[in-house]
Enzyme design. Structure first.
Site, PDB file in Angstrom:
ATOM      1  N   LYS A 166       2.622   6.607  25.730  1.00 40.72           N
ATOM      2  CA  LYS A 166       3.327   5.609  24.923  1.00 40.72           C
ATOM      3  C   LYS A 166       2.513   4.311  24.794  1.00 40.72           C
ATOM      4  CE  LYS A 166       7.536   7.862  24.927  1.00 40.72           C
ATOM      5  NZ  LYS A 166       7.158   9.004  25.762  1.00 40.72           N
TER       6      LYS A 166
HETATM    7  C1  LIG Z   1       7.439  10.340  25.475  1.00 41.43           C
HETATM    8  C2  LIG Z   1       6.734  11.420  26.225  1.00 41.43           C
HETATM    9  C3  LIG Z   1       6.603  12.737  25.715  1.00 41.43           C
HETATM   10  C4  LIG Z   1       7.244  13.147  24.398  1.00 41.43           C
HETATM   11  O1  LIG Z   1       6.622  12.551  23.301  1.00 41.43           O
HETATM   12  P1  LIG Z   1       7.351  12.540  21.867  1.00 41.43           P
HETATM   13  O2  LIG Z   1       6.507  11.689  21.016  1.00 41.43           O
HETATM   14  O3  LIG Z   1       8.720  11.954  22.119  1.00 41.43           O
HETATM   15  O4  LIG Z   1       7.432  13.955  21.415  1.00 41.43           O
HETATM   16  C5  LIG Z   1       5.882  13.657  26.448  1.00 41.43           C
HETATM   17  N1  LIG Z   1       5.357  13.338  27.638  1.00 41.43           N
HETATM   18  C6  LIG Z   1       5.449  12.109  28.183  1.00 41.43           C
HETATM   19  C7  LIG Z   1       4.857  11.829  29.502  1.00 41.43           C
HETATM   20  C8  LIG Z   1       6.145  11.108  27.495  1.00 41.43           C
HETATM   21  O5  LIG Z   1       6.263   9.877  28.037  1.00 41.43           O
END
Ligand SMILES: *Cc1c(COP(=O)(O)O)cnc(C)c1O
Length: 463
Positions: free
Chosen positions: A109
Site C-alpha cells: 500500500k
Molecule cells: C491490501 C493488500 C492486499 C490486497 O490488495 P488489493 O489491492 O486490495 O487487491 C494483499 N496483500 C497485502 C499484504 C495487502 O496489504
C-alpha cells in the site's frame, strides 16, 4: 486526461478533481477516458522514480507539471529500504517475485499511498485548501495512510483503531508516528464500531463541511495509478516489449491486479493475470464458473485478502461491458440487491481470456511458506506466498511469471512462527519499533467524544 464514472451519471473531472473526490457522486468509480500508450523501449533502464513519473504523467495531464511529478516520485521512494524500490528475486526457472514491501509500513500500500499524500498536498496548496482525513483500521491500512500523511502541511489525519484488538506491530506502526498532524484514537470497541463511527462522521454534514473530511480509500483512482509503474518495470526487466510476461497477484479489493490490467491496456505485453485468493474465493468462483455471489467473510492467515466484495472489480466490469455505464450501474444495483452479479457469457469470457483464479487454504499457506523457506531460504508473508504458489503451479515456459510480494514477512509474525517456528526479524529501518515512544488517545465509542478529538486536531494545525 478526463475521467468518467463507471455509472455514467457524475461530472467529468480532471486528475486533481478525481484525486480529491474519491468516489463519484453516482456511486461509481472514476476511470480514465482513454488508455495512454507507452513507448516501452524508451523506459528501459530508468531509475524507478523516473520510470514511475513517466508512466503516470499522461494520466495527470496538465494538472501537475512533469518535473514536479518526478520530484514527488523521487521523494516518495527515497526512503525505501531497497535502492531498486521494487526488486525482482528469481525463485525458480521462469518464476520470479517482485518485492513491493520496502516502504515505511512494509506493505505494498505504501507504493501508492506515499505518492497520494504528496499529490493531495500539492493540489490542496494550489487551491489554498486543507483536509482532515479520517479512517478506521483493523490494523493494516491505517499505518500506510498515517505514513502517507505525516508531516504533510495541508492534511490532518485521524485514525480510529479498536483498543487492544490490533497486533503490537500494527499498533506501534501507527502510534509511533509522532508528527503534529497525526492523531491515533484507540476506541473502546470493535473494528465495526470504529467503521460505524467514521461513517457517522461523514454523515454529520455540518461536521463534514467544517472539517473538510476526506478519505484515502482504495477506490481512489490515484491509488491505482501509483501501482501501474511496477508492472511496467518488472515486464521491462524480464524482456518487454520483445517478450511477454504473466503476473500472479494476491488479491483483496482488486486494486493491485487492476493496476496490472491498466499496464496491459497501455501496451505492456502481459499474457495472463492470476488472481490469487485465500479461502475467501469469490473472485476465483467468478473466474471458474461465472459465479460472483457473496458469502460471509471468513478470517484467514492473510487478513488483507479477507473480503466479501472487491470494490475495484467494478472498474474491470465497466471494461468487460465495453464501457457501457448504464449496464454497469444496472449490474451493480442488482449485485447489491441479490448478492449475485449477473454477467453475460460474452463478458465473462473476455475476463477469463486474461484472468485466471487461484486459491490456497490456510493449511497449504503454512506448508508452502515452510517448503519455500526450507528449499531456498526465502521467507514469504502469508499473502505473498499465495501468489508465489499460484506462479509455481501455473507457470508456462518460456513465459516468465512474476508473483507480486505484497508484505514483508515480519508484518505477520504469528503465521511465520506457525510455519517455521522462527520469529521473523524486522528490517533495519524498523528494528527499534518496540523501543519507540507511542502516542495515542483512548476514547469511548461515542461520536461526540470522537468529533471533539478530530476538531481539536484540525484546529491546532490550522492555527
Ligand atoms: C491490501 C493488500 C492486499 C490486497 O490488495 P488489493 O489491492 O486490495 O487487491 C494483499 N496483500 C497485502 C499484504 C495487502 O496489504
Amino acid at each position: 486526461m478526463r475521467y468518467i464514472s463507471t455509472r455514467g451519471d457524475a461530472p467529468i473531472r480532471d486528475f486533481s478533481g478525481v484525486l480529491l473526490a474519491g468516489l463519484a457522486e453516482d456511486g461509481g468509480l472514476y476511470m480514465p477516458e482513454t488508455w495512454p500508450q507507452l513507448d516501452l523501449a524508451a523506459l528501459r533502464g530508468l531509475p524507478y522514480a523516473e520510470l514511475a513519473a513517466r508512466v503516470m504523467q499522461p494520466f495527470i495531464g496538465n494538472c501537475i507539471a512533469p518535473d514536479i511529478i518526478h520530484a514527488m516520485t523521487r521523494d516518495a521512494y527515497a526512503g525505501f529500504g531497497s535502492k531498486a524500490v521494487v526488486p525482482l528475486v528469481q525463485l525458480d526457472t521462469n518464476v520470479w517475485t517482485q518485492e513491493l514491501f520496502h516502504g515505511p509500513t512494509l506493505a505494498f500500500k505504501d507504493m501508492a499511498l506515499q505518492l497520494v499524500g504528496r499529490l493531495f498536498d500539492h493540489v490542496l496548496a494550489e487551491r489554498n485548501e486543507r483536509v482532515t482525513i479520517v479512517g478506521a483500521t483493523s490494523g493494516d491500512t491505517g499505518s500506510a495512510a498515517i505514513e502517507a500523511c505525516a508531516g504533510r502541511s495541508r492534511i490532518d489525519i485521524c485514525i480510529l483503531h479498536p483498543d487492544g484488538r490490533t497486533s503490537d506491530v500494527q499498533r506501534r506502526q501507527m502510534t509511533t508516528v509522532l508528527a503534529d498532524n497525526v492523531r491515533n484514537l484507540a476506541v473502546a470497541g470493535t473494528f465495526d464500531d470504529c467503521q460505524d463511527l467514521v461513517k457517522a462522521m461523514f454523515a454529520d454534514m455540518p461536521f463534514r463541511t467544517e472539517m473538510h473530511l476526506s478519505a484515502v480509500n482504495s477506490i481512489n483512482w490515484a491509488r491505482i495509478l501509483g501501482q501501474i509503474p511496477y508492472y511496467v518495470a518488472a515486464a521491462l526487466a524480464l524482456g518487454a516489449p520483445d517478450r511477454a510476461v504473466d503476473f500472479a497477484v494476491p488479491t483483496g479489493n482488486f486494486g493491485n491486479v487492476l493496476a496490472a490490467y491498466a499496464a496491459r491496456r497501455m501496451g505492456v505485453p502481459i499474457n495472463r493475470l492470476i488472481v490469487a485468493s485465500n479461502r475467501n474465493d469469490i473472485l476465483a468462483r467468478f473466474l471458474a464458473a461465472n459465479d460472483m455471489s457473496v458469502r460471509g467473510v471468513e478470517p484467514s492467515l492473510s487478513p488483507s485478502m479477507d473480503i466479501q466484495v472487491s470494490s475495484n472489480f467494478e472498474r474491470l466490469l465497466f471494461e468487460l461491458l465495453d464501457r457501457d455505464a448504464q449496464l454497469t450501474a444496472k449490474t451493480m444495483t442488482e449485485f447489491r440487491a441479490t448478492g449475485h452479479m449477473p454477467v453475460s457469457h460474452a463478458a465473462w469470457s473476455r475476463a477469463t481470456a486474461l484472468f485466471t483464479g487461484f486459491t490456497l487454504s490456510d493449511a497449504d499457506t503454512l506448508s508452502a511458506i515452510r517448503a519455500l523457506h526450507a528449499s531456498s531460504g526465502y521467507l514469504a508473508c502469508p499473502h505473498s506466498i499465495i501468489g508465489i504458489e499460484a506462479a509455481r503451479a501455473l507457470v508456462q515456459a518460456p513465459t516468465p511469471i512474476i508473483a507480486e510480494a505484497t508484505a514483508h514477512p515480519a508484518k505477520f509474525p504469528d503465521a511465520i512462527v506457525q510455519a517455521i517456528g522462527i520469529h521473523p526479524p524486522l528490517p533495519a529501518h524498523l528494528a527499534d519499533l518496540y523501543d519507540r515512544e507511542e502516542r495515542y488517545t483512548r476514547v469511548p465509542a461515542d461520536l461526540a467524544a470522537i468529533e471533539t478529538e478530530v476538531r481539536h486536531l484540525a484546529r491546532r494545525n490550522a492555527a
